[in-house]
Structures are given as structure tokens and as C-alpha cells.
Enzyme design. Structure first.
Site, PDB file in Angstrom:
ATOM      1  N   ASP A 172     -10.759   4.954   6.191  1.00  0.00           N
ATOM      2  CA  ASP A 172     -11.974   4.863   5.369  1.00  0.00           C
ATOM      3  C   ASP A 172     -12.940   6.005   5.704  1.00  0.00           C
ATOM      4  O   ASP A 172     -12.813   6.643   6.747  1.00  0.00           O
ATOM      5  CB  ASP A 172     -12.636   3.498   5.600  1.00  0.00           C
ATOM      6  CG  ASP A 172     -11.808   2.362   5.002  1.00  0.00           C
ATOM      7  OD1 ASP A 172     -11.194   2.590   3.948  1.00  0.00           O
ATOM      8  OD2 ASP A 172     -11.785   1.278   5.592  1.00  0.00           O
TER       9      ASP A 172
ATOM     10  N   ASP B 197      -3.506   9.774   2.456  1.00  0.00           N
ATOM     11  CA  ASP B 197      -3.449   8.425   3.040  1.00  0.00           C
ATOM     12  C   ASP B 197      -4.389   8.413   4.238  1.00  0.00           C
ATOM     13  O   ASP B 197      -3.963   8.462   5.387  1.00  0.00           O
ATOM     14  CB  ASP B 197      -2.015   8.110   3.470  1.00  0.00           C
ATOM     15  CG  ASP B 197      -1.937   6.772   4.200  1.00  0.00           C
ATOM     16  OD1 ASP B 197      -2.812   5.918   3.973  1.00  0.00           O
ATOM     17  OD2 ASP B 197      -1.006   6.589   4.996  1.00  0.00           O
TER      18      ASP B 197
ATOM     19  N   TYR C 218       0.833  -1.219   0.000  1.00  0.00           N
ATOM     20  CA  TYR C 218       0.000   0.000   0.000  1.00  0.00           C
ATOM     21  C   TYR C 218       0.862   1.260   0.000  1.00  0.00           C
ATOM     22  O   TYR C 218       0.651   2.178  -0.792  1.00  0.00           O
ATOM     23  CB  TYR C 218      -0.917  -0.034   1.223  1.00  0.00           C
ATOM     24  CG  TYR C 218      -1.723   1.217   1.414  1.00  0.00           C
ATOM     25  CD1 TYR C 218      -2.991   1.349   0.856  1.00  0.00           C
ATOM     26  CD2 TYR C 218      -1.226   2.283   2.159  1.00  0.00           C
ATOM     27  CE1 TYR C 218      -3.735   2.507   1.036  1.00  0.00           C
ATOM     28  CE2 TYR C 218      -1.960   3.445   2.334  1.00  0.00           C
ATOM     29  CZ  TYR C 218      -3.214   3.547   1.779  1.00  0.00           C
ATOM     30  OH  TYR C 218      -3.940   4.705   1.946  1.00  0.00           O
TER      31      TYR C 218
ATOM     32  N   ASP D  46       0.815   6.653  10.611  1.00  0.00           N
ATOM     33  CA  ASP D  46       1.757   5.578  10.939  1.00  0.00           C
ATOM     34  C   ASP D  46       3.165   5.862  10.410  1.00  0.00           C
ATOM     35  O   ASP D  46       4.122   5.204  10.817  1.00  0.00           O
ATOM     36  CB  ASP D  46       1.236   4.234  10.387  1.00  0.00           C
ATOM     37  CG  ASP D  46       0.795   4.353   8.938  1.00  0.00           C
ATOM     38  OD1 ASP D  46       1.612   4.734   8.082  1.00  0.00           O
ATOM     39  OD2 ASP D  46      -0.396   4.075   8.644  1.00  0.00           O
TER      40      ASP D  46
HETATM   41  N1  SAM Z   1      -3.386   2.944   4.986  1.00  0.00           N
HETATM   42  C1  SAM Z   1      -4.510   3.107   5.823  1.00  0.00           C
HETATM   43  C2  SAM Z   1      -5.820   2.681   5.201  1.00  0.00           C
HETATM   44  O1  SAM Z   1      -5.967   2.760   3.969  1.00  0.00           O
HETATM   45  O2  SAM Z   1      -6.684   2.267   5.933  1.00  0.00           O
HETATM   46  C3  SAM Z   1      -4.592   4.492   6.367  1.00  0.00           C
HETATM   47  C4  SAM Z   1      -3.524   4.631   7.392  1.00  0.00           C
HETATM   48  S1  SAM Z   1      -3.313   6.117   8.232  1.00  0.00           S
HETATM   49  C5  SAM Z   1      -3.157   5.453   9.850  1.00  0.00           C
HETATM   50  C6  SAM Z   1      -4.866   6.970   8.227  1.00  0.00           C
HETATM   51  C7  SAM Z   1      -4.791   8.248   9.040  1.00  0.00           C
HETATM   52  O3  SAM Z   1      -5.684   9.229   8.523  1.00  0.00           O
HETATM   53  C8  SAM Z   1      -5.183   8.060  10.511  1.00  0.00           C
HETATM   54  O4  SAM Z   1      -4.034   8.192  11.316  1.00  0.00           O
HETATM   55  C9  SAM Z   1      -6.203   9.174  10.764  1.00  0.00           C
HETATM   56  O5  SAM Z   1      -6.056   9.786  12.023  1.00  0.00           O
HETATM   57  C10 SAM Z   1      -5.898  10.116   9.604  1.00  0.00           C
HETATM   58  N2  SAM Z   1      -7.000  11.030   9.274  1.00  0.00           N
HETATM   59  C11 SAM Z   1      -8.329  10.730   9.220  1.00  0.00           C
HETATM   60  N3  SAM Z   1      -9.028  11.825   8.920  1.00  0.00           N
HETATM   61  C12 SAM Z   1      -8.134  12.851   8.770  1.00  0.00           C
HETATM   62  C13 SAM Z   1      -8.256  14.231   8.464  1.00  0.00           C
HETATM   63  N4  SAM Z   1      -9.464  14.794   8.257  1.00  0.00           N
HETATM   64  N5  SAM Z   1      -7.129  14.973   8.378  1.00  0.00           N
HETATM   65  C14 SAM Z   1      -5.905  14.413   8.594  1.00  0.00           C
HETATM   66  N6  SAM Z   1      -5.731  13.108   8.906  1.00  0.00           N
HETATM   67  C15 SAM Z   1      -6.832  12.329   8.988  1.00  0.00           C
END
Ligand code: SAM
Length: 298
Positions: free
Chosen positions: A175, A172, A78, A103
């Protein structure tokens, strides 16, 4: 569209007899399970429930609100694809914005690209960064890059204050449940368009063809409405629902060919960058779609 599964009880109900079962309204009627050796971390942050498990077959696993974000076994697929599909489709990707990616895995990959000089990242949840640094150092190593400036904040709000600044924007996100909902809407694609330099490229996590072709189709439509060139490419990631995940990619360049990488890596380049999934042939193949998807997304 979906109710978030906030709360420790909801997530820990999914852990029975040392087996964690991932289920979600986004893919009703099916589950994915893995055996847990140890619960390394559990907490409720301001935004989501965070778990890190050590497992018998997948290594360490990060779970947010009960949904697998990445596993040590297959995360490279990914992270490499969401990074190198847009980077290698751009003639000179010098300044890159990462939205989400708490991450550190995408920062790790983007920093490898020889033309990238500056990386800015905005992740909403400081706790995900902290937990990843402690338990997922093989990904969080990305935060150590000298090229990176890391902000904690909402990616949607961040985008409003930036104009013509980035060559590539990679989203990234988790969902479209909870804090990530805004990152799947058309106005987010409009904001990204304004934040790009001429010829700039965006690439967003955009779901799976097997479980939610509507999400894929809608996200691609939003991108097409804002960008003269747009496409859906995908990768194989066995621990994501249905084992497949895709990316919507859009460019301000009318003539871009996403299936013809502008930088072609040699085997020596691949080894030097420790690329285990991405290569130039995989790049080209990522945009070749099965018949039911090709005509649905046409
Ligand atoms: N590869 C993963 C997947 O496809 O499921 C995603 C991994 S990464 C951990 C996703 C990150 O997006 C999370 O740490 C979450 O806190 C962040 N996130 C969600 N909504 C967000 C937003 N509005 N602005 C910035 N980061 C956000």
C-alpha cells in the site's frame, strides 16, 4: 499522507493472546484479526518490518509493517487477477515487467501464460524475497521460472532507465505507505508509459472501493492522464481490508476493450495452468462496477 508504522514494537503490539490485529490509518475505526499458531519469522529490513505467521485458519501469512500482504488461503485470487487481467487484454504479451511482488506469487502466475517469453522483476527488498523463499514456497516457486530475471532495486528508479521495452508492466506493490508511495504517483505512470512498447498495458494494485475510494479515483485519474484507455477492475480477497481489492489498468491502444479478453481460456487451459479464480467470465465481470463506484470513477 500516512505515517508508516515502522518498528517491531508497533507491529508486535498488534499480537495479543495469539491474535494478530491489523489496523492502519488508511482504514480508521476498523480492524481485521486472525489467530496465530506460531511466529515463524520477525525482522526489520532496511525498508520495513517483516513478519511471517503460521495461523489456525489462513495458513501462512506475510505481514509488512503490520499490514497483511498475502495469506496462503486466498493469495491465488489476487495473484491471478493482477496478472491475467493485463496479460489477456494484450494481443501478444511476450515481455513482462513486474515491480514489487517480493513473495513471488505474480511471477508464478505470469510464467504460466503461454505467450510470455521473458519476465523481468524489480523488488526493492531482498529480505522479502529471502523470507518468502524460506517460508512461502507455494508463492516463491515463481522465482524458479527460467523466464525470469530478478533485480533488487527501486521500481521507480528502474523505470527511468528503460524505454519501449515491455509489453506489460504489473505493479504488485504494498500500500502507499513507506517505500511504495512513489508507485502511486502520476509521474510513475508517465515513466511506465515510456517503458512500454507500442500497444503496451500497465496494471497496478490500486486499493479498495470501500475504504479508500479517493485512492482508487486518484490512481485511475493518473493513469487516464497518461494512457488513452484506462479502467478499474477488481477481485474478491477476503483477507484484504473490506475483502475487496482493485487494479488500475491502462493501455496505449485507444481501441482496447478491457472487458473483452483477447485470449479466452478453455476449461482445459484453466486446469493446465491451475487457475482457481481467473477465468474469461470473471475477467469480463471484473470491470462491471457498483453504481456508487461507476459514477464516482466516470
Ligand atoms: N499483494 C500485496 C498487496 O497488495 O498488499 C503486495 C505483495 S508484495 C510483497 C509487495 C512488495 O512491494 C513488497 O515486497 C515491497 O518490498 C515491494 N515494494 C514496495 N515499494 C517498492 C518499490 N518502490 N520498488 C520495488 N518494490 C517495492
Amino acid at each position: 499522507r500516512f505515517e508508516p508504522t515502522y518498528g517491531s514494537v508497533a507491529t508486535m503490539d498488534k499480537l495479543k493472546n495469539n491474535w494478530f490485529t491489523e489496523s492502519c490509518e488508511m482504514w480508521p475505526g476498523g480492524t481485521f484479526s486472525f489467530e496465530v499458531k506460531e511466529v515463524l519469522h520477525e525482522e526489520k529490513s532496511q525498508y520495513q518490518q517483516i513478519h511471517v505467521f503460521d495461523t489456525t485458519s489462513l495458513g501462512r501469512v506475510l505481514v509488512l509493517d503490520g499490514i497483511i500482504q498475502c495469506t496462503q488461503k486466498d493469495e491465488f485470487s489476487y495473484q491471478e487477477m493482477i496478472s491475467f487481467l493485463p496479460l489477456c487484454s494484450h494481443p501478444k504479451p511476450e515481455k513482462v515487467l513486474i515491480v514489487g511482488g517480493g513473495d513471488g506469487g505474480v511471477a508464478r502466475e505470469v510464467a504460466k501464460h503461454p505467450q510470455v517469453k521473458e519476465i523481468v522483476q524489480v523488488e526493492i527488498d531482498a529480505k522479502v524475497i529471502e523470507v518468502s523463499k524460506k517460508y512461502l514456497p507455494f508463492m516463491a516457486v515463481g522465482f524458479e521460472s527460467q523466464k525470469l530475471t530478478l533485480h533488487v532495486g527501486d521500481g521507480f528508479d528502474f523505470m527511468k532507465n528503460h524505454s519501449q521495452e515491455f509489453d506489460v508492466i504489473i505493479t504488485d506493490s504494498s500500500d502507499p505507505v513507506g517505500p511504495a508511495v512513489s508507485l502511486f504517483q502520476e509521474n510513475y505512470f508517465a515513466l511506465m508509459k515510456s517503458a512500454l512498447k507500442p500497444g503496451g498495458i500497465v496494471c497496478s494494485q490500486a486499493g479498495t472501493i470501500w475504504n479508500d475510494i479517493d485512492l482508487v479515483s486518484n490512481t485511475l485519474r493518473f493513469c487516464r492522464n497518461q494512457f488513452p484507455s484506462a479502467a478499474y477492475g477488481y477481485a474478491s480477497v477476503p483477507t484484504y481490508p473490506s475483502g475487496q481489492i482493485g487494479f488500475v489498468i491502462g493501455s496505449l491502444d485507444h481501441n482496447v476493450r478491457f472487458d473483452e479478453p483477447k485470449q479466452v481460456f478453455t476449461r482445459e487451459d484453466e486446469k493446465a495452468m491451475n487457475l482457481r479464480y481467473y477465468n474469461s467470465d470473471v475477467h469480463k465481470a471484473a470491470f462491471v462496477l457498483p453504481t456508487f463506484v461507476k459514477y464516482r470513477l466516470a
